[in-house]
Design a protein around this motif. Sequence first.
Motif, PDB file in Angstrom:
ATOM      1  N   TRP A  53      -3.599  11.586  16.038  1.00 34.24           N
ATOM      2  CA  TRP A  53      -3.816  11.257  17.356  1.00 34.24           C
ATOM      3  C   TRP A  53      -4.053  11.174  18.969  1.00 34.24           C
ATOM      4  O   TRP A  53      -3.683  11.722  18.940  1.00 34.24           O
ATOM      5  CB  TRP A  53      -5.466  10.386  17.199  1.00 34.24           C
ATOM      6  CG  TRP A  53      -6.707  10.847  17.040  1.00 34.24           C
ATOM      7  CD1 TRP A  53      -6.700  11.323  15.730  1.00 34.24           C
ATOM      8  CD2 TRP A  53      -7.796  10.033  16.855  1.00 34.24           C
ATOM      9  NE1 TRP A  53      -7.505  12.049  14.951  1.00 34.24           N
ATOM     10  CE2 TRP A  53      -9.102  11.056  16.233  1.00 34.24           C
ATOM     11  CE3 TRP A  53      -8.511   9.151  17.697  1.00 34.24           C
ATOM     12  CZ2 TRP A  53      -9.960  11.115  16.434  1.00 34.24           C
ATOM     13  CZ3 TRP A  53      -9.868   9.297  18.068  1.00 34.24           C
ATOM     14  CH2 TRP A  53     -10.619  10.212  17.542  1.00 34.24           C
ATOM     15  N   THR A  54      -2.334  10.472  18.656  1.00 32.09           N
ATOM     16  CA  THR A  54      -1.272  10.445  19.599  1.00 32.09           C
ATOM     17  C   THR A  54      -0.750  12.208  19.840  1.00 32.09           C
ATOM     18  O   THR A  54      -1.164  12.124  21.672  1.00 32.09           O
ATOM     19  CB  THR A  54      -0.938   9.452  19.266  1.00 32.09           C
ATOM     20  OG1 THR A  54      -1.069   8.088  18.924  1.00 32.09           O
ATOM     21  CG2 THR A  54       0.772   9.435  20.644  1.00 32.09           C
ATOM     22  N   TYR A  55      -0.659  12.245  19.235  1.00 33.56           N
ATOM     23  CA  TYR A  55      -0.022  14.101  19.398  1.00 33.56           C
ATOM     24  C   TYR A  55      -0.672  14.971  18.626  1.00 33.56           C
ATOM     25  O   TYR A  55      -0.459  15.612  17.787  1.00 33.56           O
ATOM     26  CB  TYR A  55       1.623  14.619  18.552  1.00 33.56           C
ATOM     27  CG  TYR A  55       2.230  12.755  18.998  1.00 33.56           C
ATOM     28  CD1 TYR A  55       2.954  13.311  19.890  1.00 33.56           C
ATOM     29  CD2 TYR A  55       2.669  11.660  18.350  1.00 33.56           C
ATOM     30  CE1 TYR A  55       3.702  12.056  20.601  1.00 33.56           C
ATOM     31  CE2 TYR A  55       3.294  10.637  18.429  1.00 33.56           C
ATOM     32  CZ  TYR A  55       4.598  10.781  19.396  1.00 33.56           C
ATOM     33  OH  TYR A  55       4.726   9.509  19.823  1.00 33.56           O
ATOM     34  N   PHE A  56      -2.038  14.938  18.499  1.00 38.16           N
ATOM     35  CA  PHE A  56      -2.667  15.776  17.863  1.00 38.16           C
ATOM     36  C   PHE A  56      -2.632  17.371  18.208  1.00 38.16           C
ATOM     37  O   PHE A  56      -2.889  17.657  19.675  1.00 38.16           O
ATOM     38  CB  PHE A  56      -5.063  15.234  18.723  1.00 38.16           C
ATOM     39  CG  PHE A  56      -5.995  16.654  18.226  1.00 38.16           C
ATOM     40  CD1 PHE A  56      -5.804  15.752  16.957  1.00 38.16           C
ATOM     41  CD2 PHE A  56      -6.268  17.362  18.979  1.00 38.16           C
ATOM     42  CE1 PHE A  56      -7.130  17.151  16.525  1.00 38.16           C
ATOM     43  CE2 PHE A  56      -7.371  18.497  18.536  1.00 38.16           C
ATOM     44  CZ  PHE A  56      -7.868  17.761  17.441  1.00 38.16           C
ATOM     45  N   ASN A  57      -2.854  17.961  17.441  1.00 42.78           N
ATOM     46  CA  ASN A  57      -3.227  19.535  17.118  1.00 42.78           C
ATOM     47  C   ASN A  57      -4.311  20.137  16.847  1.00 42.78           C
ATOM     48  O   ASN A  57      -4.256  19.533  14.942  1.00 42.78           O
ATOM     49  CB  ASN A  57      -1.976  19.616  16.798  1.00 42.78           C
ATOM     50  CG  ASN A  57      -1.128  21.141  16.654  1.00 42.78           C
ATOM     51  OD1 ASN A  57      -2.344  22.230  16.838  1.00 42.78           O
ATOM     52  ND2 ASN A  57      -0.239  21.670  17.552  1.00 42.78           N
ATOM     53  N   GLY A  58      -4.965  21.017  17.198  1.00 44.67           N
ATOM     54  CA  GLY A  58      -6.067  20.915  16.783  1.00 44.67           C
ATOM     55  C   GLY A  58      -5.671  22.654  15.657  1.00 44.67           C
ATOM     56  O   GLY A  58      -6.737  23.090  14.779  1.00 44.67           O
ATOM     57  N   ALA A  59      -5.307  22.195  15.894  1.00 44.26           N
ATOM     58  CA  ALA A  59      -4.597  23.970  14.166  1.00 44.26           C
ATOM     59  C   ALA A  59      -4.862  23.008  13.004  1.00 44.26           C
ATOM     60  O   ALA A  59      -4.521  24.052  11.940  1.00 44.26           O
ATOM     61  CB  ALA A  59      -3.187  24.264  14.807  1.00 44.26           C
ATOM     62  N   ASN A  60      -4.563  21.790  13.018  1.00 47.02           N
ATOM     63  CA  ASN A  60      -5.004  21.388  11.691  1.00 47.02           C
ATOM     64  C   ASN A  60      -5.827  21.516  10.648  1.00 47.02           C
ATOM     65  O   ASN A  60      -6.401  21.643   9.722  1.00 47.02           O
ATOM     66  CB  ASN A  60      -5.299  19.869  12.128  1.00 47.02           C
ATOM     67  CG  ASN A  60      -4.040  19.005  12.083  1.00 47.02           C
ATOM     68  OD1 ASN A  60      -2.917  19.634  11.019  1.00 47.02           O
ATOM     69  ND2 ASN A  60      -3.647  18.191  12.473  1.00 47.02           N
ATOM     70  N   VAL A  61      -6.975  22.058  11.859  1.00 49.92           N
ATOM     71  CA  VAL A  61      -8.689  22.709  11.281  1.00 49.92           C
ATOM     72  C   VAL A  61      -8.368  24.322   9.528  1.00 49.92           C
ATOM     73  O   VAL A  61      -9.075  23.772   9.029  1.00 49.92           O
ATOM     74  CB  VAL A  61      -9.424  23.096  11.570  1.00 49.92           C
ATOM     75  CG1 VAL A  61      -9.970  21.430  12.101  1.00 49.92           C
ATOM     76  CG2 VAL A  61      -9.069  24.716  12.761  1.00 49.92           C
ATOM     77  N   HIS A  62      -7.321  24.814  10.152  1.00 47.69           N
ATOM     78  CA  HIS A  62      -6.151  25.436   9.761  1.00 47.69           C
ATOM     79  C   HIS A  62      -5.668  25.774   8.404  1.00 47.69           C
ATOM     80  O   HIS A  62      -4.446  26.371   8.212  1.00 47.69           O
ATOM     81  CB  HIS A  62      -6.256  27.225  10.233  1.00 47.69           C
ATOM     82  CG  HIS A  62      -7.186  27.453  11.423  1.00 47.69           C
ATOM     83  ND1 HIS A  62      -8.668  27.678  10.445  1.00 47.69           N
ATOM     84  CD2 HIS A  62      -7.455  27.967  11.982  1.00 47.69           C
ATOM     85  CE1 HIS A  62      -9.593  27.952  11.662  1.00 47.69           C
ATOM     86  NE2 HIS A  62      -8.906  28.360  13.045  1.00 47.69           N
TER      87      HIS A  62
END
Length: 355
Positions: A151-160
């Motif tokens: 969460w501190t270095y959140f990257n929305g690409a995790n969904v893929h």
Amino acid sequence: MSFIRDNLTVLVTIRNRRNTLPRVMNYYKDFPANVIFLDSTRGGKYDNSELAKPNKYEYVAGKTYVQKILDCLNTIDTKYSVVVCDDDFLSKEGLSDCITFLEENEDYCACRGQEVALFDNFLSFETLDYLVDALDSFRSDSAKERVYNTWTYFNGANVHNIMRTEVQVKIQEFHLKYSQFNAISVYDKTLSYITAVYGNIAVLPVYYIMRSSEAGARSLKLEANADKDISDWKPEIKFREHFLDADTTPLEDLVKSDRKFIETIFNNLCTETIKEEKFFDLLDKHDLLVESSDSIEGYPLLFRFGSGGNLMGSGGYRERFKRRQENQDTFYPVLEYKNLKDLKNTMKYVKDYPL
């Protein structure tokens, strides 16, 4: 390629965007993985669903995003799975590397590579978010520490991410059980959180996926004006404004933490202060500074210099990105010679099947 097919199922989610289907179904016809198209568009089965063959098309009327993914996951037998949208094109080149990595590293439960975004007249191929994940693995044996970093270095690409299917199932089950997190502005954050609970997340220096954006496509504009019910996604809920109003006990229990921990990582994610410090630290430690100008098939390659993890966002593009030549393949695999054929092939599909 049987190694990929034996181990990976690709779930392509579809809802009210059927003008994308001829293109995406043809793209995945000879793909070296099992592919299932999950269509929950209102109004009946897709008339040309036979285009999906030899892959599978499933019309799942009335099912929400989470429910249709979970139901499908419960029918597959591959060890790994990945969920993508109807305008995402996975690269054949990166899949084997990702699966092999997961096979060899049991403490990792998810993996991906570098994303590229194709616009009407240029390619956007990088963000600092990617470099943070690629150059600092944040590997940890502690679930709480993994969640903190995610969460501190959140990257929305995790969904893929390519994930262990058992973890994909747990993610969807969680969102069905705790409806306060099953909202469009919350889902990608809690998906990343739960993924980190069950293992580390790797970002490899491989070309992984191309996203497509044809903002001027008339057909998509017409579809955008059609009657669409997205109430199940709770668009009225905003992550920054409403998340802390919800009961976060289920998230706390997953890592044996307390509300203060949730508030801390929520603040880290929203302010991005720690994340930005990491960016500057990376730029100081790694010499990415050699002027360069490239293009593929006449499309300029633009470096998106900024945070946010959104290759489709506006602003921050630079025609002259900077990199260290000897580390080109490590930092930017999309520029590697062996991947150019794959890139060009995907771009051809976009041109051959205009929206």
